[in-house]
Design an enzyme around this catalytic site. Structure first.
Site, PDB file in Angstrom:
ATOM      1  CD  GLU A  10      -3.048   0.919   2.137  1.00 19.84           C
ATOM      2  OE1 GLU A  10      -3.563  -0.308   2.215  1.00 19.84           O
ATOM      3  OE2 GLU A  10      -3.689   1.935   2.743  1.00 19.84           O
ATOM      4  CG  ASP A 111      -2.521  -0.833   5.681  1.00 15.22           C
ATOM      5  OD1 ASP A 111      -1.277  -1.355   5.413  1.00 15.22           O
ATOM      6  OD2 ASP A 111      -2.688   0.445   5.699  1.00 15.22           O
ATOM      7  CE1 TYR A 322       2.597   7.672   7.688  1.00 12.45           C
ATOM      8  CE2 TYR A 322       0.778   6.591   9.022  1.00 12.45           C
ATOM      9  CZ  TYR A 322       1.065   7.014   7.972  1.00 12.45           C
ATOM     10  OH  TYR A 322       0.274   7.655   7.122  1.00 12.45           O
TER      11      TYR A 322
END
Length: 697
Positions: A10, A111, A322
DNA sequence: GCAAGGTC
């Protein structure tokens, strides 16, 4: 020749982790194809070509180009064709196309959710060809750790997850149909009625969010303050003044409040019980994005957008993990000790990090929320050089929160003493309350950001006399509920399941950009209010969270095979057919109401106050159409009666205050320059208030 | 020129 398998991920970070985990030697060949990462990993007899998407590479576009409604014909096209701002995705599609040459097997490694399944499906279908779908398998992992990824490779599903893919497509298509059609209906009603073009967007998430703001505004405006009375009492013990709380915080009747005061005035209270309770306060979990945004708003008044931008910079400079995560957990695979070793090198954390490193076991407090793709936000242990301003404060908040989550609970001792007064045959109860921090635990790590929690009481014993130093009743009024701040609106959206962690901030920003809401207290504008009123009349569903609930239900049924995408689209088109024709029939009325609201809003936001020159005209902000420069001018100018004008700052945003300068009577404005806090100033440059002091030029 | 959802 080894068999070649294309692994579609992704996002770039996931591709890197997956390639490293699956390569036999943990060292795949890494390439950069014009900003697009590509990895070749060897695994047994296979050559894995690990490629990355960048989120959605394909999206919906209308068939044909007319900007009108209704529009029901659309196709899935490359995202860069549908939207110029997605230009970056073109390189990703091209790189995947080249990398897929010669592949005989395909793996979806995006994901493990609806959007992820759809991302990989669209890539395989449109880049690798329909034939690739029959060969495609699905990797299922919930963390990007080597162990999980290898397990996911070995236990791969033999086919793509079509029910999930179909649900994802349905979500996109239904949202597109509603959003595009209703946005155009609103925008065109305005254009056809008044000739003004302005984008008036609305959608499944914008609608209910705007409606929350409107409903809150109605509550604020219709609030009727009702009186109540509070008893204020104070005593002096060992020379210290200590407040006493009356047993009833609010008393509904004035006579009742006065009775208490009359009865107890001049008397001594007696301590009848002293109760001590030890309360353990567990450390807070590390931050999810929402938690961080709320905390940064509460401590620094940063908007969620400011905080997100800052976190993004800190992430790109490798100082934090992140940030777009909804997790409040730090999994055991994260090298907590290594991070603390890093933090120890920064002098303000040296002492704190060192004290944690002495512990033999370091287990972070885990919150309830999880995220399949990312852990909670934490520092990486690389030490930033010079960071200042917003970034420095956000970084400090993250580091201290992380360390706090690794430490022990705090222990408080709460004391509550009941003070009774027997008077006039009745018994009145007051309370002395205090708290003492017995063990500071996590609080010493998070200190600057911990709310003050009351003070300690002197030693008290049963039977002790408590003289009233002050006793009176005060009249108070109930207050309307507070308007939303940027954080509380996001929290409500989260609680109601509107939008996702990645989109909520954008959606609130859109409401501001459209001029539906304004100000730091998220007030609805005339325009926003009128939009709601008209949608309530013709499309009430788009304002309701029920629409999201019912879409979720339909998607659940699609995943269970009880419903189909075609059914969902038919249902959507049927609803739109009737609402849009109703809308069109009343277009003129809707459009003129909206244009009236825009005019009112413009007048309101340009109104500065009464003109000090002629005393009866109004000063307004006027923008010179030719030069684009703005100034303040009198409304009597065109009647030839008044030429009063004032220059205005040309940069930044100006908001009106409707306050006049106490020195010269000219209006006060609030000026906001980017990245600075707003300040108020009198627009008269010759104002006596500006003489003598330092000049700000 | 529009949605909401990914990602940067």
């Amino acid at each position: 020749m080894k068999e070649r398998i294309l692994v579609v991920c992704e996002k770039p970070t996931a591709a890197r982790r997956i390639a490293h985990a699956l390569d036999d030697d943990g060292a795949p060949e890494a390439y950069d194809e014009g900003g697009v990462p590509l990895f070749i990993a060897g695994r047994g007899d296979f050559e894995l070509v690990v490629v990355s998407a960048l989120g959605h590479l394909f999206s919906i576009a209308q068939d044909g180009g007319k900007w009108t409604y209704p529009v029901y014909k659309y196709s899935w096209v490359p995202a860069h064709d549908a939207d110029k701002r997605q230009a970056r995705t073109k390189r990703f599609i091209q790189a995947i196309e080249r990398a897929s040459k010669g592949a005989t097997g395909y793996v979806s490694a995006c994901d493990l959710d609806m959007e992820g399944s759809l991302i990989a499906y669209m890539v395989l279908l449109n880049v690798c060809g329909e034939g690739s779908l029959n060969e495609a398998k699905r990797m299922r992992y919930s963390t990007l750790t080597e162990r999980d990824l290898i397990r996911a490779w070995e236990g791969m599903s033999p086919t793509l997850d079509y029910p999930l893919i179909e649900a994802g497509r349905t979500r996109h298509e239904v949202d597109w149909l509603f959003g595009i059609n209703l946005t155009r209906a609103l925008s065109l009603s305005l254009k056809n009625a008044s000739g003004i073009f302005k984008t008036l967007s609305i959608g499944r998430v914008q609608g209910p969010t705007l409606n929350f703001v409107k409903e809150r505004e109605v509550e604020v405006k219709t609030h009727v303050p009702t009186p109540f009375w509070v008893i204020k009492a104070e005593t002096t013990i060992e020379g210290r003044r200590i407040p006493l709380d009356y047993t009833e915080a609010r008393i509904g009747k004035k006579s009742d409040a006065r009775k208490v005061v009359r009865a107890c005035q001049g008397k001594d209270g007696v301590i009848s019980t002293v109760s001590t309770r030890r309360v353990e306060q567990p450390p807070p979990p590390p931050f999810s994005l929402g938690d961080l945004q709320r905390e940064a708003f509460s401590k620094f008044r940063y908007t969620p957008r400011t905080t997100l931008n800052s976190a993004e910079r800190l992430y790109l400079s490798t100082h934090i993990s992140y940030p777009r995560t909804s997790s409040q957990k730090i999994p055991p695979t994260i090298d907590v000790r290594g991070i603390l070793e890093g933090l120890r090198r920064r002098k303000e954390y040296t002492r704190l990090a060192a004290s944690l490193l002495k512990e033999s076991k370091l287990r972070p407090m885990q919150g309830a929320k999880d995220d399949p793709a990312h852990p909670a936000i934490h520092p990486t242990g690389t030490i930033p050089g010079m960071i200042t301003g917003v970034d420095a404060r956000v970084y400090d908040l993250i580091c201290r929160r992380f360390m706090a989550s690794l430490s022990g609970p705090a222990l408080r001792e709460n004391v509550s003493a009941k003070v009774t007064v027997d008077a006039e045959g009745s018994n009145y109860a007051f309370f002395l309350r205090g708290t003492k921090l017995v063990e500071d635990g996590w609080i010493k790590f998070y200190e600057p950001y911990v709310k003050e929690k009351g003070s300690e009481l002197p030693k008290l014993s049963k039977g002790q006399k408590v003289p009233f130093a002050k006793l009176r009743s005060l009249e108070r009024y109930t207050k309307p509920p507070a308007r939303f701040n940027p954080g509380s609106l996001l929290r409500l959206m989260e609680d109601e399941g509107l939008g996702t962690k990645a989109t909520r901030t954008d959606i609130v920003d859109t409401l501001f950009k459209r001029g539906y809401v304004k100000g730091s207290t998220t007030e609805i504008t005339d325009l926003g209010f009128t939009i709601i009123e008209n949608l309530e009349r013709y499309v009430p569903d788009i304002l309701s969270v029920e629409m999201t609930r019912s879409l979720e239900e339909d998607m659940g049924r699609i995943q269970r095979g009880e419903f189909s995408r075609a059914n969902a689209i038919t249902k959507t088109v049927e609803v739109l057919e009737s609402t849009l024709s109703g809308f069109k029939a009343h277009e003129v009325r809707i459009g003129s109401e909206i244009s009236g609201a825009i005019t009112r809003e413009e007048e309101r936001s340009s109104y500065l106050g009464r003109c000090p020159g002629c005393g009866d005209g109004h000063l307004r902000i006027i923008v010179n159409k030719k030069t684009g420069k703005r100034f303040a001018g009198c409304s009597n100018y065109f009647a030839g009666k008044c030429t009063t004008s004032y220059p205005l700052p040309q940069r930044g945003r100006i908001t009106t205050t409707e306050i006049s300068c106490s020195e010269c009577g000219a209006p006060i404005i609030k000026a906001t320059l980017r990245g600075m806090s707003p300040w108020e100033l009198c627009i008269n440059i010759d104002c006596p208030s500006k003489r003598g002091g330092s000049t700000d030029e």
